[in-house]
Design an enzyme around this catalytic site. Structure first.
Site, PDB file in Angstrom:
ATOM      1  N   TYR A  88       0.850  -1.193   0.000  1.00 59.13           N
ATOM      2  CA  TYR A  88       0.000   0.000   0.000  1.00 59.13           C
ATOM      3  C   TYR A  88       0.884   1.241   0.000  1.00 59.13           C
ATOM      4  O   TYR A  88       1.831   1.320   0.781  1.00 59.13           O
ATOM      5  CB  TYR A  88      -0.914   0.033   1.230  1.00 59.13           C
ATOM      6  CG  TYR A  88      -2.361   0.029   0.820  1.00 59.13           C
ATOM      7  CD1 TYR A  88      -2.891   1.110   0.134  1.00 59.13           C
ATOM      8  CD2 TYR A  88      -3.183  -1.063   1.055  1.00 59.13           C
ATOM      9  CE1 TYR A  88      -4.203   1.106  -0.295  1.00 59.13           C
ATOM     10  CE2 TYR A  88      -4.498  -1.076   0.631  1.00 59.13           C
ATOM     11  CZ  TYR A  88      -5.007   0.006  -0.053  1.00 59.13           C
ATOM     12  OH  TYR A  88      -6.308  -0.003  -0.478  1.00 59.13           O
ATOM     13  N   GLU A 109      -0.501   4.807  -0.565  1.00 55.08           N
ATOM     14  CA  GLU A 109      -1.302   6.019  -0.814  1.00 55.08           C
ATOM     15  C   GLU A 109      -0.438   7.263  -0.659  1.00 55.08           C
ATOM     16  O   GLU A 109       0.343   7.375   0.291  1.00 55.08           O
ATOM     17  CB  GLU A 109      -2.476   6.078   0.168  1.00 55.08           C
ATOM     18  CG  GLU A 109      -3.643   5.226  -0.270  1.00 55.08           C
ATOM     19  CD  GLU A 109      -4.848   5.363   0.637  1.00 55.08           C
ATOM     20  OE1 GLU A 109      -4.738   5.981   1.707  1.00 55.08           O
ATOM     21  OE2 GLU A 109      -5.907   4.844   0.264  1.00 55.08           O
ATOM     22  N   ASP A 169      -5.588  14.266 -25.426  1.00 55.42           N
ATOM     23  CA  ASP A 169      -5.774  12.874 -25.025  1.00 55.42           C
ATOM     24  C   ASP A 169      -4.991  11.999 -26.009  1.00 55.42           C
ATOM     25  O   ASP A 169      -5.457  11.709 -27.106  1.00 55.42           O
ATOM     26  CB  ASP A 169      -7.264  12.532 -25.030  1.00 55.42           C
ATOM     27  CG  ASP A 169      -7.523  11.100 -24.586  1.00 55.42           C
ATOM     28  OD1 ASP A 169      -6.561  10.308 -24.492  1.00 55.42           O
ATOM     29  OD2 ASP A 169      -8.699  10.770 -24.332  1.00 55.42           O
ATOM     30  N   THR A 221      -2.812   6.322 -22.329  1.00 50.65           N
ATOM     31  CA  THR A 221      -2.753   4.963 -21.808  1.00 50.65           C
ATOM     32  C   THR A 221      -1.341   4.446 -22.039  1.00 50.65           C
ATOM     33  O   THR A 221      -0.642   4.893 -22.951  1.00 50.65           O
ATOM     34  CB  THR A 221      -3.726   4.014 -22.531  1.00 50.65           C
ATOM     35  OG1 THR A 221      -3.274   3.863 -23.879  1.00 50.65           O
ATOM     36  CG2 THR A 221      -5.151   4.541 -22.539  1.00 50.65           C
ATOM     37  N   LYS A 258      -1.466   0.904 -25.158  1.00 49.84           N
ATOM     38  CA  LYS A 258      -1.812   0.881 -26.589  1.00 49.84           C
ATOM     39  C   LYS A 258      -0.515   0.946 -27.392  1.00 49.84           C
ATOM     40  O   LYS A 258       0.296   0.035 -27.287  1.00 49.84           O
ATOM     41  CB  LYS A 258      -2.802   2.004 -26.908  1.00 49.84           C
ATOM     42  CG  LYS A 258      -4.155   1.788 -26.183  1.00 49.84           C
ATOM     43  CD  LYS A 258      -5.199   2.853 -26.490  1.00 49.84           C
ATOM     44  CE  LYS A 258      -6.469   2.602 -25.689  1.00 49.84           C
ATOM     45  NZ  LYS A 258      -7.471   3.674 -25.860  1.00 49.84           N
ATOM     46  N   ARG A 267      -1.241  -2.446 -18.886  1.00 45.92           N
ATOM     47  CA  ARG A 267      -2.536  -1.786 -18.902  1.00 45.92           C
ATOM     48  C   ARG A 267      -2.522  -0.678 -17.846  1.00 45.92           C
ATOM     49  O   ARG A 267      -2.235  -0.952 -16.673  1.00 45.92           O
ATOM     50  CB  ARG A 267      -3.591  -2.846 -18.564  1.00 45.92           C
ATOM     51  CG  ARG A 267      -4.995  -2.541 -18.891  1.00 45.92           C
ATOM     52  CD  ARG A 267      -5.746  -3.825 -19.222  1.00 45.92           C
ATOM     53  NE  ARG A 267      -5.388  -4.230 -20.572  1.00 45.92           N
ATOM     54  CZ  ARG A 267      -5.889  -3.666 -21.675  1.00 45.92           C
ATOM     55  NH1 ARG A 267      -6.769  -2.705 -21.606  1.00 45.92           N
ATOM     56  NH2 ARG A 267      -5.483  -4.064 -22.862  1.00 45.92           N
TER      57      ARG A 267
HETATM   58  C1  LIG Z   1      -8.538   4.069 -25.031  1.00 42.85           C
HETATM   59  C2  LIG Z   1      -8.871   5.485 -24.835  1.00 42.85           C
HETATM   60  C3  LIG Z   1      -9.143   6.008 -23.559  1.00 42.85           C
HETATM   61  C4  LIG Z   1      -9.379   5.144 -22.337  1.00 42.85           C
HETATM   62  O1  LIG Z   1      -8.402   4.272 -21.977  1.00 42.85           O
HETATM   63  P1  LIG Z   1      -8.765   3.054 -20.988  1.00 42.85           P
HETATM   64  O2  LIG Z   1      -7.428   2.578 -20.525  1.00 42.85           O
HETATM   65  O3  LIG Z   1      -9.526   2.069 -21.801  1.00 42.85           O
HETATM   66  O4  LIG Z   1      -9.584   3.593 -19.861  1.00 42.85           O
HETATM   67  C5  LIG Z   1      -9.304   7.380 -23.426  1.00 42.85           C
HETATM   68  N1  LIG Z   1      -9.234   8.190 -24.482  1.00 42.85           N
HETATM   69  C6  LIG Z   1      -9.021   7.717 -25.736  1.00 42.85           C
HETATM   70  C7  LIG Z   1      -8.945   8.693 -26.865  1.00 42.85           C
HETATM   71  C8  LIG Z   1      -8.836   6.362 -25.949  1.00 42.85           C
HETATM   72  O5  LIG Z   1      -8.645   5.910 -27.187  1.00 42.85           O
END
Ligand SMILES: *Cc1c(COP(=O)(O)O)cnc(C)c1O
Length: 435
Positions: free
Chosen positions: A59, A61, A209, A243, A246, A252
């Protein structure tokens, strides 16, 4: 060499035959069929090792040297390693590696940057935006007032691009406090500079994003949108969420980088604003991935990802499919099925390809007349197959397998024979760590 489940998970094989069997089947699926989902990848063995490490027991936090629990001297070093590697990777003034996923990273960014009910301008969900960009079924659409911009109409190879005039007009009309750029199904590079100019004209902040393209940015094949608060006006984004699983090919999870102006607000939003204890095993795996992403071979990998996507796009075009926006600059291809066969929906195509061992997802295309559940499009991505070592020849073969499968989609025997061809192809390119 192709590893069996007993090699990768010896203890699970011993102690839990039920789970072991399922893991074995999933291993076969991952290594024996084509993984063309644009948001998926194969991590390295080192990333898997860190994810499965004893760090899961702790833990922690809080943040390094500011923890609410004792015993964190080594955990602090893990998280500092991850933060410092991430800052170096994107030239960022500040990094937070604790978000559990991309959606959490976005939630933290909103919590840091917005008051409840604030107006946000983001990309239309049916043209590439993500659920966390204001979908009514997502918290974002319920706690903030989202307005949207979209892409221009299809127009040969120059249409279906983000419409900056539309963005500017929406910004003037709605005066959002935040503009969100970045998408989940947009194949072209997004230039953040004109967005910054629009945001500045109304005093809004900019969130990029980069969930999909973080790996491309790290690999130098996509411009880094993150701005800086040093040396004059900020020309980029204030905050960048992404993320780690990807294109970045890590565990993950999610992460945030930002200018020092927003550092404190972001940290407070992630913890205690949104999450409890951080997943330090995942943070260790993120540190591994950031290190891997800083190596020269990662740049070569990302160059190949984009090259493969371009080859796959033009080979699919030759099979009779229309490619949204006429091609791709990234790892991602959006296919419009209506020219290939107006009666073929994305849902039906995805299901036929599944039977043929070709894994992808249906997706709406801009100005789609079908619902998000049915759709008129398919989304393909090359990150995972490029990780296995596939190149241009394999992409051309994959395009013909897709075309043949969809022309014979009602013939199950035929799809089974394609599945066998797919199996032969995949056996030559075992993904890590099966190799
Ligand atoms: C995949 C994605 C997310 C979210 O990611 P997670 O790990 O699935 O929560 C947010 N924004 C965009 C543009 C994405 O393609």
């Amino acid at each position: 060499m192709n590893l069996g489940v007993e090699d990768l998970y010896p203890t699970i094989t011993d102690s839990d035959p039920e789970l072991s069997e399922i893991l074995g089947l999933e291993m076969q699926r991952q290594s024996g069929t084509l993984q063309l989902i644009a948001s998926e990848n194969f991590t390295s063995k080192a990333v898997l090792e860190a994810t499965g490490s004893i760090l899961t027991n702790k833990y922690a936090e809080g943040y390094p040297s500011k923890r609410y629990y004792g015993g964190n001297i080594y955990i602090d070093r893990v998280e500092d390693l991850a933060r410092n590697r991430l800052k170096a990777l994107f030239g960022a003034e500040h990094a937070n590696v604790q978000p559990h996923a991309g959606a959490n990273a976005n939630a933290a960014a909103y919590l840091a940057l917005l008051k409840p009910g604030a107006t946000v301008l983001a990309m239309r969900l049916d043209q590439g935006g993500h659920l966390t960009h204001g979908s009514p079924v997502n918290f974002s659409g319920q706690y903030y007032r989202f307005v949207s911009y979209g892409v221009s109409a299809a127009d040969g190879d120059s249409g279906e691009r983000i419409d900056l005039e539309q963005m500017e007009e929406a910004a003037r009309t709605h005066r959002p406090s935040l503009i969100v750029v970045g998408a989940t199904a947009y194949p072209r590079i997004i230039d953040v500079e004109p967005v910054r100019a629009i945001a500045d004209s109304i005093g809004a902040t900019v969130l990029f994003d980069a969930a999909h393209v973080a790996g491309l940015i790290a690999g130098g094949v996509y411009p880094n949108p993150l701005g800086s608060s040093e040396g004059g006006a900020n020309k980029g984004a204030d905050v960048m969420t992404f993320t780690t699983h990807k294109t970045l090919r890590g565990p993950r999870g999610g992460a945030i980088v930002c200018t020092s102006q927003f550092a404190q607000a972001i940290d407070k939003a992630v913890f205690p604003g949104l999450q409890g204890g951080p997943l330090e095993h995942a943070i260790a795996a993120k540190a591994v991935a950031f290190q891997e992403a800083s190596l020269p071979q990662f740049q070569t990998y990302q160059q190949n990802v984009v090259l493969n996507a371009k080859v796959l796009a033009s080979a699919l075009e030759q099979e009779g499919f229309r490619i949204v926006s006429g091609g791709t600059d990234t790892h991602l291809i959006l296919v419009d099925l209506t020219r290939f066969d107006p009666n073929l929906s994305g849902k039906e195509a995805q299901e036929a390809l599944d039977l043929a061992g070709i894994t992808c997802n249906r997706n709406q295309i801009p100005y789609d007349t079908r619902s998000p559940f049915i759709t008129s499009g398919l989304r393909f991505g090359t990150p995972a197959m490029t990780t296995t070592g596939m190149g241009a020849d394999e992409m051309k073969l994959v395009a013909t397998l897709i075309g043949r499968s969809l022309r014979h989609r009602d013939d199950e025997k035929y799809l089974q024979s394609i599945r066998e061809e797919v199996g032969i192809l995949c056996s030559k390119f075992p993904p890590p760590p099966f190799a």
